[in-house]
Structure formats: C-alpha cells, structure tokens
Design an enzyme around this catalytic site. Structure first.
Site: not given
Length: 288
Positions: A142, A203, A224
């Site tokens: 990100k 994940e 997650d």
C-alpha cells in the site's frame, strides 16, 4: 539474507533510485521555469542554506539532494551533517547547501517533499518498532505508485521489515486466488509446482480454514482480520502443530492494536499504516 521467511530488505538507496520521480517532480514544478526566482536573482548570485529539523523523528531520503543537484545545480554543493537513520530533534542541522541561490530555491520544495515524506514513514515505523521490539513489524504494497522502493527503504530505515517488494517477489494466496483454484491445497500446490524456489504465503480469514492451511504447508500463514479470541486459538494451534510455518497477522492494524499481539513472541504483523498514514516531518531549508 532474508528475515524470518520474508524478502530481502531494501537497506540502501541511491540518487539513481530517485531519478524517475525527480524528473516528474521537476517537470510538474518547473514547466517554464520559476518566474519568481528568475525575476529577482541572477544566475551568479550565491548563498548558503541549512537543512534544518524542526521536529522529532528519523531522517530519511537525503540521497534526493545529489539527484537534484545533478539536474538543477551543478554549481551547488551539499555537505551532510547527518545520514539517513539519524534521530532528529528540533533545531538539529541536517546538512548545508552552498552555491547558486537560484538553483537552491528551485530545488527547495521538491527536495523537502521527498525528505519530509520519507522521514515521516521512517518515524512512523520507528515509533512502532521501538514500542514492540518482540514483533516483526512489516510493511505492505500500500504505497504511492512509483514510490514503492523509496517507501520500503524508509520502513527499513525506521527499523521495520520489508514484506514482498512486488508481485514477482513471493507468492501470496488470497481468498480470490483460492476460490478460483478450487481449494487451499490446490492453490498452494500449483504455485509450488510452478515456482519451487519462491516462498508461498497463504491468507486465511477463519479458523475453519486452518487445518487445510496447515496441511498444505505454505511458508507463512496470514491470519486476516481475526478476532482476538480466534487469533489466540490459531496461534496456539499453529505453534503446536506446525512450528515451521511462520505466522503473520493483518487487517487494519494500527499501533493501538499491537498491545494484544505483542504477547505472541516473534509473529509478523503487516501494517499498511506505516506507509499510508503518514505525516510529513517538519524539516525546512533556511537561507542564510
């Protein structure tokens, strides 16, 4: 050398790494020159300018200065007093520029934008890693487009660890990948068959997936958006049944949420917060 199952850290950066972004920044800032500076000062006027910290934090991004000098001020020199990674306090002198007043004024804003932004990331990271030294604090992808390497270098400078640098670095199987592959086992197996030397991270978003996740033997299992109760249960099961698999937690993790996770020694915590919730550090260029 990798760290606890992750990628090679970006521990060094040079002016060449700044070149593409600096070229865009100068095109954006000086499309037809600087009408203020060009109106007031001649090219042969000289000055001394001090790069000054007006804030507390960690310095990062100073290699942008020689990049700017190459492009705008071959008649400017920079003498550093501090290097990236230095702890800053209010009033601390970072370095000194000497030479063309016109060139220094034209590079000022671009220089500060890079150094303030990257120092902000390094400072964010340092605050978290110093408070929770028993966790592996990781960045994410990100980041602003084009800034990936610089931002991850800033995280490393602040004492954090780099997750995968890009999609070619290691595999990370998320819910969409697993859904299209048919199952966790088939997804992990397909990546391992195609890329046997690459690390595989898986994940999962519920305890119901944990047994199949363990049996598929990824290098890292990412929990997650698990609740605290489910996180405790999953980590206990993983440490008991699969001590060789790395454990990572993610999902909107802010510094306030790290207190709970810090009780689990050595787990990874990936935080988009490090790079997307950034305050520019207050640094100025003072013309003498």
């Amino acid at each position: 050398m990798t760290h606890r199952g992750y990628t090679l850290p970006i521990s060094k950066i040079t002016k060449e790494d700044f070149n593409p972004l600096v070229a865009l920044a100068l095109q954006e800032d000086l499309p037809e020159g600087d009408i203020t500076t060009d109106s007031l000062f001649s090219d042969n006027e000289s000055t001394t300018a001090i790069l000054l910290s007006k804030d507390t934090g960690v310095l990062c991004g100073t290699d942008v200065i020689p990049c700017l000098i190459d492009r705008l001020g071959q008649n400017v020199t920079y003498s550093p007093f501090l290097q990236d990674g230095a702890e800053l306090s209010q009033g601390l002198k970072i370095g000194e520029l000497k030479g063309s007043l016109s060139s220094i004024l034209k590079m000022e804003r671009t220089m500060l934008n890079f150094i303030q932004y990257l120092s902000g990331i390094a400072t964010n990271t340092a605050q978290v890693t110093k408070q929770y030294p028993n966790l592996v604090i990781l960045d994410t992808r990100k980041t602003l487009p084009g800034y990936r390497k610089l931002a991850k270098y800033a995280v490393h400078t602040g004492g954090g660890w780099n997750h995968r640098i890009h999609l070619s670095d290691m595999a990370m199987l998320k819910d969409n990948h697993v859904a299209k592959a048919g199952s966790i086992k088939s997804a992990v197996a397909a990546v391992k068959e195609r890329h046997p030397t690459k690390k595989v991270e898986l994940e999962i978003d519920s305890l119901s997936q944990l047994d199949e996740a363990i049996s598929s033997s990824p290098d890292i299992i990412l929990l997650d958006n698990f609740s605290e109760v489910d996180t405790r249960t999953a980590i206990s099961i993983l440490k008991g049944k699969a001590p060789g698999i790395r454990i990572e937690c993610s999902g909107g993790i802010t510094p306030e949420k790290l207190s709970f996770l810090s009780q689990f020694e050595g787990i990874g915590v990936s935080m988009g917060y490090l790079t997307h919730t950034v305050r520019f550090l207050d640094i100025s260029l003072d013309i003498q």
